[in-house]
Design an enzyme around this catalytic site. Structure first.
Site, mmCIF file in Angstrom:
data_model
loop_
_atom_site.group_PDB
_atom_site.id
_atom_site.type_symbol
_atom_site.label_atom_id
_atom_site.label_comp_id
_atom_site.label_asym_id
_atom_site.label_seq_id
_atom_site.Cartn_x
_atom_site.Cartn_y
_atom_site.Cartn_z
ATOM 1 N N ASP A 310 -57.293 22.300 -0.543
ATOM 2 C CA ASP A 310 -57.209 21.008 0.116
ATOM 3 C C ASP A 310 -57.706 21.202 1.547
ATOM 4 O O ASP A 310 -57.566 22.288 2.117
ATOM 5 C CB ASP A 310 -55.754 20.521 0.119
ATOM 6 C CG ASP A 310 -55.582 19.256 0.932
ATOM 7 O OD1 ASP A 310 -56.306 18.289 0.665
ATOM 8 O OD2 ASP A 310 -54.723 19.245 1.830
ATOM 9 N N ASP A 535 -50.968 21.419 0.968
ATOM 10 C CA ASP A 535 -49.775 21.300 1.806
ATOM 11 C C ASP A 535 -49.113 19.933 1.734
ATOM 12 O O ASP A 535 -48.010 19.757 2.238
ATOM 13 C CB ASP A 535 -50.145 21.574 3.276
ATOM 14 C CG ASP A 535 -50.876 20.407 3.907
ATOM 15 O OD1 ASP A 535 -51.780 19.846 3.237
ATOM 16 O OD2 ASP A 535 -50.545 20.051 5.045
ATOM 17 N N ASP A 539 -50.964 16.677 -2.954
ATOM 18 C CA ASP A 539 -51.438 17.903 -3.608
ATOM 19 C C ASP A 539 -50.468 18.392 -4.683
ATOM 20 O O ASP A 539 -50.791 19.325 -5.419
ATOM 21 C CB ASP A 539 -51.616 19.027 -2.580
ATOM 22 C CG ASP A 539 -52.592 18.660 -1.478
ATOM 23 O OD1 ASP A 539 -53.611 18.029 -1.790
ATOM 24 O OD2 ASP A 539 -52.322 19.000 -0.317
#
Length: 660
Positions: A310, A535, A539
């Site tokens: 990410d 994080d 996600d």
């Protein structure tokens, strides 16, 4: 302890002298008397649970040797088994101590400031409520997570992050339970969680969970031992009984062989070959601030070949700042537009929202109290929509306003500016108010983590593919990716959370592997395990479905709960560390199992050919068990390195004073 030493010394003396002094062989019974009862009690307890373990096999072997009046052999059994137990405990103590140190991080007490008298009251740390004010003096453990409200000092966070350098803490800085005030000043902390929900409590829970999770390799070895041991044991018992029908000489010879085979039947080295490696690997990574939820994931780390990152808060720091904000149109003043934007963003949870509100406040514009807000709704992957008085306000990215059909109504010069901001790596957004259409465009920037480029380079050198997943447009994504060494083909932009999930699923399907495969499988069939690193809440689904999910310690709690690995200090270098540790773990397991099986096969071969003795079989079994244990323990940092880290982390040193 004294009895153990006497037993070992006496057994050692008798074992190596009785062969040369025939008239003293009956004295060997003393060695058996000292050593056998201890083993016998444990053997009885195992039999009561219908288990055939090493204690049962060694007990039968010693009793059989005594029955044959092979007292020197019986003395060898008791000596070698006693010394093996002692050496095994010594060899595994370091790993157990490393994990025990983590569990012992939990604070015992807290210096609570009474809200009325302002006096310090010492109470158990678990009794500290959220919002309480606690005093943390030099050398004290911080009882709960919180924020510094007074004072300035340094805090030793090595117990959580593995970093030995003390961290400077001042007003409004976050602190974590279980860390130590290593500076020379007292700090006052306002708690933001209780002791059960603090960072150290989560760390302890993860460590305890990790020790109970068993990998497929470990389960497979145990299943093999359950089948293998009874078969060999029944064969040994048959050798010790049936041949006596053909004469005492034949019976005696086959009983000797049966006793040796009984010892060989013990798969001690094979059974211990995997858990000892996992314990050492988990302890070593935990000491470095990496929490892995069990040996199964530690093993999977060593077989990762694709990583999806990410962007926000993972490859970047997640600390946004409002860089540009252009207002246009004649229906609303700049101040009105900023009020609408602040009102809409104040309830949003994305880090972008906090940066926008902070930037607006820096212009001297406050959130209006005379406007009524209703139906605040997050639009996944797009932005937010909210009712302000009678107007519908949309705030979000280019995708949202293209869907609404408003993007083309924006002035060309503003659109060109927005494209330029995106090409420089900024995250671009817009706001519309009711029938007025789009009234402003803004750009929020986030700095790339300093270590991100080097980490990507190291991963590529290890043969691991890296892909960046982001909801930003292509220009902004490419601007960030180019800074860390990612090409156009390595970047996936303008993604919804469900798109991230689909991409990770696709990567797993292309790999064609299962995370449940073992370290013993053909390496050529285990090339494509997929890791997801993130994080945020968006996600969580991708982290859960990936073969290995890695969460940043500074991220959302949901991300850490659904992940398999947590980088407590959010430093990406730790990702390289745990992947390398995973590779070492896989290699150690393969070495241990191969070594155990080869030794066992050689001893069985000598046994069936009548070329070995009981003491030699026990020595080979004990020796192989100790060797696989010591091989696993090499994963732990050396004593010298551990001492250096402990000295660096000790509070009150010159370094801490210098930082303070």
């Amino acid at each position: 302890m004294f009895v153990v030493v006497v037993r070992v010394v006496l057994s050692l003396y008798l074992t190596f002298t009785l062969h040369s002094r025939e008239y003293l062989k009956y004295v060997a019974i003393l060695s058996v008397v000292f050593g056998l009862p201890h083993v016998g009690l444990k053997a009885i307890r195992s039999l009561m649970r219908y288990r055939f373990d090493v204690n049962v096999l060694m007990f039968f072997a010693a009793v059989g040797a005594v029955a044959l009046q092979e007292f020197t052999e019986a003395a060898a059994v008791t000596f070698l088994f006693s010394i093996s137990e002692w050496l095994e405990v010594r060899a595994t103590t370091r790993a157990r101590n490393a994990l025990s140190e983590i569990v012992n991080l939990r604070p015992d007490k807290a210096n609570l400031l009474h809200p009325k008298t302002n006096q310090i009251v010492v109470i158990p740390a678990k009794s500290v409520p959220v919002g309480a004010l606690v005093s943390v003096k030099t050398g004290d453990k911080i009882p709960c997570d919180g924020v510094v409200v007074s004072g300035q000092s340094t805090v030793n966070e090595s117990s959580l992050t593995g970093e030995s350098r003390p961290v400077k803490k001042g007003l409004k800085d976050p602190v974590f339970g279980g860390t130590v005030n290593s500076g020379m000043s007292e700090i006052l902390v306002r708690t933001t969680s209780n002791a059960d929900n603090s960072a150290v409590a989560r760390l302890i829970r993860l460590v305890e969970e990790a020790q109970t999770n068993r990998s497929e390799t470990e389960k497979m070895v145990d299943e093999f031992a359950k089948i293998y041991t009874p078969i060999v044991l029944v064969s040994a018992l048959a050798m010790c009984s049936i041949p006596w029908a053909f004469g005492s000489e034949i019976g005696r010879r086959w009983t000797d062989t049966g006793l040796v085979l009984m010892v060989v039947a013990c798969p001690c080295a094979l059974i211990i070959s995997t858990p000892v490696v996992y314990v050492a690997g988990l302890a070593a990574t935990a000491q470095k601030g990496v929490l892995i939820k069990g040996g199964a994931f530690l093993e999977s780390l060593g077989r990762v070949k694709k990583i999806a990152f990410d962007k926000t808060g993972t490859l970047t720091q997640g600390d946004f700042a409002l860089i540009h904000l252009e207002c246009f149109g004649s229906t609303h003043s700049r101040e009105e537009i900023l009020e609408y934007l602040a009102l809409a963003e104040q309830r949003a949870s994305h880090p972008l929202a906090q940066a926008i509100v902070a930037g607006i406040e820096n212009e001297g514009v406050s959130i209006p109290e005379n406007k009524f807000l209703n139906n605040h709704t997050a639009l996944a992957g797009e932005g937010i929509v909210v009712e302000v008085d009678d107007a519908t306000v949309h705030v979000g990215n280019e995708r949202l306003f293209r869907r609404l059909g408003l993007l083309d109504t924006m002035p060309v010069d503003i659109k060109n500016k927005a494209d330029m901001w995106a090409s420089l790596g900024g995250t671009v957004g817009f706001m519309s108010i009711g029938g007025s259409g789009i009234v402003c465009a803004y750009s929020v920037a986030d700095a790339v983590r300093s270590e991100a480029g080097e980490v990507i380079r190291k991963l590529k050198s290890m043969g691991i593919e890296a892909t960046m997943l982001t909801g930003d447009n292509a220009d902004a994504a490419l601007a960030i990716g180019s800074q860390i060494g990612l090409g156009v083909d390595d970047i996936c932009s303008q993604l919804f959370p469900e798109d991230k999930l689909s991409l990770v699923k696709g990567m797993i399907e292309v790999g064609g592997t299962s995370p449940n495969s073992t370290a013993l499988c053909n390496p050529c069939k285990n090339k494509e395990l997929v890791m997801m690193v993130g994080d945020g809440v968006n996600d969580a689904a991708a982290l859960a479905i990936a073969d290995v999910g890695v969460a940043m310690g500074s991220g959302a709690a949901l991300a850490m709960e659904t992940s398999d690995v947590t980088l407590l200090d959010s430093h990406l270098e730790k990702l390289v560390l745990c992947i390398k540790m995973g590779k070492r773990v896989v290699r150690k397991i393969q070495e241990n199992i191969l070594f155990s099986c080869v030794v066992k096969a050689i001893v069985v071969g000598f046994t069936l050919s009548g070329e070995t003795h009981l003491w030699a079989a026990i020595a080979s079994d004990v020796g192989s068990m100790l060797l696989v244990t010591l091989n696993g323990m090499t994963l732990l940092p050396g004593r010298k390195r551990a001492l250096e880290l402990k000295q660096k982390a000790s509070f009150g040193g010159e370094e801490a004073q210098e930082i303070a």
